[in-house]
Design an enzyme around this catalytic site. Sequence first.
Site, PDB file in Angstrom:
ATOM      1  N   SER A 129      29.122   6.902   1.444  1.00  0.00           N
ATOM      2  CA  SER A 129      29.548   7.304   2.248  1.00  0.00           C
ATOM      3  C   SER A 129      30.034   9.015   1.642  1.00  0.00           C
ATOM      4  CB  SER A 129      31.276   6.652   2.971  1.00  0.00           C
ATOM      5  OG  SER A 129      31.313   5.898   3.985  1.00  0.00           O
ATOM      6  N   HIS A 175      27.228  10.274   6.991  1.00  0.00           N
ATOM      7  CA  HIS A 175      25.903   9.744   6.962  1.00  0.00           C
ATOM      8  C   HIS A 175      24.798   9.928   7.614  1.00  0.00           C
ATOM      9  CE1 HIS A 175      27.478   5.701   4.813  1.00  0.00           C
ATOM     10  NE2 HIS A 175      28.447   6.149   5.342  1.00  0.00           N
ATOM     11  N   HIS A 192      26.886   0.180   9.217  1.00  0.00           N
ATOM     12  CA  HIS A 192      27.766  -1.220   9.156  1.00  0.00           C
ATOM     13  C   HIS A 192      28.457  -1.713   9.839  1.00  0.00           C
ATOM     14  CE1 HIS A 192      28.712   3.355   6.940  1.00  0.00           C
ATOM     15  NE2 HIS A 192      29.193   1.999   5.939  1.00  0.00           N
ATOM     16  N   TYR A 212      30.896  -2.624  11.357  1.00  0.00           N
ATOM     17  CA  TYR A 212      31.784  -2.140  12.305  1.00  0.00           C
ATOM     18  C   TYR A 212      31.503  -1.547  13.753  1.00  0.00           C
ATOM     19  CZ  TYR A 212      31.865   1.810   9.209  1.00  0.00           C
ATOM     20  OH  TYR A 212      32.067   2.606   8.976  1.00  0.00           O
ATOM     21  N   GLU A 213      29.943  -0.576  13.490  1.00  0.00           N
ATOM     22  CA  GLU A 213      29.730   0.249  14.335  1.00  0.00           C
ATOM     23  C   GLU A 213      29.032  -0.488  15.366  1.00  0.00           C
ATOM     24  OE1 GLU A 213      27.713   3.413  13.159  1.00  0.00           O
ATOM     25  OE2 GLU A 213      27.786   2.552  10.586  1.00  0.00           O
ATOM     26  N   ALA A 215      31.475   4.252  -1.227  1.00  0.00           N
ATOM     27  CA  ALA A 215      32.350   4.628  -2.069  1.00  0.00           C
ATOM     28  C   ALA A 215      33.340   4.096  -1.754  1.00  0.00           C
ATOM     29  CB  ALA A 215      32.902   5.859  -0.159  1.00  0.00           C
ATOM     30  N   MET A 257      33.357  -1.268   2.862  1.00  0.00           N
ATOM     31  CA  MET A 257      33.160  -2.445   3.620  1.00  0.00           C
ATOM     32  C   MET A 257      30.842  -2.079   3.855  1.00  0.00           C
ATOM     33  SD  MET A 257      35.399   0.381   6.543  1.00  0.00           S
ATOM     34  CE  MET A 257      37.032   0.318   6.050  1.00  0.00           C
ATOM     35  N   SER A 258      31.067  -2.565   2.742  1.00  0.00           N
ATOM     36  CA  SER A 258      29.306  -2.254   1.908  1.00  0.00           C
ATOM     37  C   SER A 258      28.494  -3.315   1.442  1.00  0.00           C
ATOM     38  CB  SER A 258      28.704  -0.727   2.914  1.00  0.00           C
ATOM     39  OG  SER A 258      28.896  -0.375   2.217  1.00  0.00           O
ATOM     40  N   ASN A 275      39.599   6.421  -3.139  1.00  0.00           N
ATOM     41  CA  ASN A 275      40.975   6.046  -2.785  1.00  0.00           C
ATOM     42  C   ASN A 275      42.024   5.435  -4.296  1.00  0.00           C
ATOM     43  OD1 ASN A 275      39.557   5.323  -0.654  1.00  0.00           O
ATOM     44  ND2 ASN A 275      40.924   3.502  -0.472  1.00  0.00           N
ATOM     45  N   HIS A 293      39.354   9.036   6.286  1.00  0.00           N
ATOM     46  CA  HIS A 293      38.343   9.139   5.830  1.00  0.00           C
ATOM     47  C   HIS A 293      37.529  10.146   5.310  1.00  0.00           C
ATOM     48  CE1 HIS A 293      33.965   8.403   6.431  1.00  0.00           C
ATOM     49  NE2 HIS A 293      33.472   8.900   7.768  1.00  0.00           N
TER      50      HIS A 293
HETATM   51  N1  HPA Z   1      39.366   0.925   2.299  1.00  0.00           N
HETATM   52  C1  HPA Z   1      37.850   0.057   2.537  1.00  0.00           C
HETATM   53  N2  HPA Z   1      36.499   0.776   2.229  1.00  0.00           N
HETATM   54  C2  HPA Z   1      36.610   2.673   1.224  1.00  0.00           C
HETATM   55  C3  HPA Z   1      37.794   2.679   1.043  1.00  0.00           C
HETATM   56  C4  HPA Z   1      38.700   2.059   1.358  1.00  0.00           C
HETATM   57  O1  HPA Z   1      40.684   2.161   0.649  1.00  0.00           O
HETATM   58  N3  HPA Z   1      37.495   3.862   0.945  1.00  0.00           N
HETATM   59  C5  HPA Z   1      36.357   3.966   1.021  1.00  0.00           C
HETATM   60  N4  HPA Z   1      35.841   2.886   1.750  1.00  0.00           N
END
Ligand code: HPA
Length: 284
Positions: free
Chosen positions: A33, A64, A86, A88-89, A116, A217-218, A241, A253
């Site tokens: 991402s 993406h 992903h 989740y999609e 990310a 998440m990947s 973050n 996001h």
């Molecule tokens: N959590 C999960 N996935 C992420 C995060 C997060 O804080 N930041 C970027 N992808």
Amino acid sequence: MEVELTRAQFEAAAAAIRARTPQQPRIGLVLGSGLGSLAEAVGQADSIPASDIPHWPGSTVEGHVGRVVIGQLEGQTVLVQQGRAHHYEGHSMQRVTLPIRVMQLLGLEAVIVTNAAGAINPDFRPGDVMLITDHINFMGMAGVSPLRGPNEASFGPRFPDMSQAYDRGLRSLALEVAAQAGLTLYQGVYVCLGGPSFETPADLRFLRLIGADAVGMSTVPEVTVARHGGLRVLGFSGISNAANLDGSTTTTHEEVLAAGQNIVPKLTALIRGVLRQWPAQRQA
Ligand code: HPA
């Protein structure tokens, strides 16, 4: 339905790529991402939209762009997967990881995965880069694995070893490159959750207790398939973050994509350096 995609379908995807480029890629790059602009550094680029490749998973997530770019970077022929899908999609794990199977079928030796991630380690700041030393396969522990179903023995073993998922030699090389470039490269354990909701502060404290440094998440499904297929793996997390262990901040996001802007120059320098000094001999 356990098996959604057969070997013939993976081969059709690989054939569609072969038909569009005379170049034989050696190393794959998966861009996470907000990190897609790395693909623009590739020279002599043959660019193939994801929609032209049969069975390729389309990404619905902002940040993406779905395409495959084959070309030259620091003297290596690379295949860049820009935009990943992903779980989740709504994609199956097999489809999420189809690009890695295709890399295996195309004869690639290794894949560099990027993502990310949110910090769990309180020392990490947005914009930092973490070399992934190992992962926690949280989804796999719950039975959500791209390898679920009958094993396709021509791809790899039923019970693949995961003791050195992230290649030691490539990790040493990445650390050397970082030192030469004067870049701080943290090291740590990545954990993959299903998402798409971000973690609660209690989730994050739990993940910290079990030894994770960054969460996303990947990546883990892709690395699982890469190792099953015998590809060497190098992985980097761009920290988007800070660890929100006490619930004092929120995560969005937009913040993830904005941090990507700071991460891309560092990741570009690291990946360029690694490719420049890539071992000449192919290793198992
Ligand atoms: N959590 C999960 N996935 C992420 C995060 C997060 O804080 N930041 C970027 N992808």
